[in-house]
Design a protein around this motif. Sequence first.
Motif, PDB file in Angstrom:
ATOM      1  N   ASP A  72       7.177  37.659 -12.946  1.00 16.33           N
ATOM      2  CA  ASP A  72       7.872  38.200 -11.779  1.00 16.33           C
ATOM      3  C   ASP A  72       7.424  39.626 -11.485  1.00 16.33           C
ATOM      4  O   ASP A  72       7.209  39.995 -10.344  1.00 16.33           O
ATOM      5  N   LYS A  73       7.266  40.413 -12.525  1.00 17.23           N
ATOM      6  CA  LYS A  73       6.856  41.809 -12.335  1.00 17.23           C
ATOM      7  C   LYS A  73       5.418  41.906 -11.841  1.00 17.23           C
ATOM      8  O   LYS A  73       5.103  42.723 -10.990  1.00 17.23           O
ATOM      9  N   THR A  74       4.529  41.082 -12.379  1.00 15.21           N
ATOM     10  CA  THR A  74       3.130  41.165 -11.985  1.00 15.21           C
ATOM     11  C   THR A  74       2.902  40.648 -10.569  1.00 15.21           C
ATOM     12  O   THR A  74       1.959  41.059  -9.910  1.00 15.21           O
ATOM     13  N   ARG A  75       3.781  39.767 -10.098  1.00 15.94           N
ATOM     14  CA  ARG A  75       3.657  39.268  -8.727  1.00 15.94           C
ATOM     15  C   ARG A  75       4.359  40.175  -7.736  1.00 15.94           C
ATOM     16  O   ARG A  75       4.295  39.956  -6.539  1.00 15.94           O
ATOM     17  N   ASP A  81      14.803  33.726  -9.731  1.00 17.18           N
ATOM     18  CA  ASP A  81      14.336  32.342  -9.807  1.00 17.18           C
ATOM     19  C   ASP A  81      12.821  32.236  -9.869  1.00 17.18           C
ATOM     20  O   ASP A  81      12.267  31.154  -9.825  1.00 17.18           O
ATOM     21  N   GLY A  82      12.126  33.370  -9.983  1.00 18.55           N
ATOM     22  CA  GLY A  82      10.678  33.358 -10.107  1.00 18.55           C
ATOM     23  C   GLY A  82       9.952  33.407  -8.784  1.00 18.55           C
ATOM     24  O   GLY A  82       8.741  33.522  -8.741  1.00 18.55           O
ATOM     25  N   SER A  83      10.686  33.314  -7.668  1.00 20.85           N
ATOM     26  CA  SER A  83      10.016  33.377  -6.375  1.00 20.85           C
ATOM     27  C   SER A  83       9.736  34.822  -6.002  1.00 20.85           C
ATOM     28  O   SER A  83      10.393  35.741  -6.471  1.00 20.85           O
ATOM     29  N   LYS A  84       8.750  34.997  -5.162  1.00 23.05           N
ATOM     30  CA  LYS A  84       8.376  36.345  -4.744  1.00 23.05           C
ATOM     31  C   LYS A  84       9.288  36.787  -3.616  1.00 23.05           C
ATOM     32  O   LYS A  84       9.541  36.045  -2.672  1.00 23.05           O
TER      33      LYS A  84
END
Length: 95
Positions: A72-75, A81-84
């Motif tokens: 999550d941080k790198t994106r 929920d893991g979405s950007k």
Amino acid sequence: MQKVAKQFEAVFLRQMMGSMRQADLAEGVFDSSATGQFRDMADAKTAESMAETGGFGIAELLMRQYDKAHDDKTRGGNATDGSKVVTTPAVDSGT
């Protein structure tokens, strides 16, 4: 990080086993401080072995949680929920 997760699992299991041992249901004939010390060492080794084989899966769950948070941080997102998360700049209406 995997090693630390397994060490955490071993400490957790050792604490759990220690709590179970404190629930003395009956006094044993061979109970002594030496027996207790040996039992504690055996519990520690058993907990380490259990953590190494991943029987309880605590280390694996910790690694999944870490990987998800790291992804999550790198994106650039901060959604749980893991979405950007996409943000748009404010639009000036000119009024």
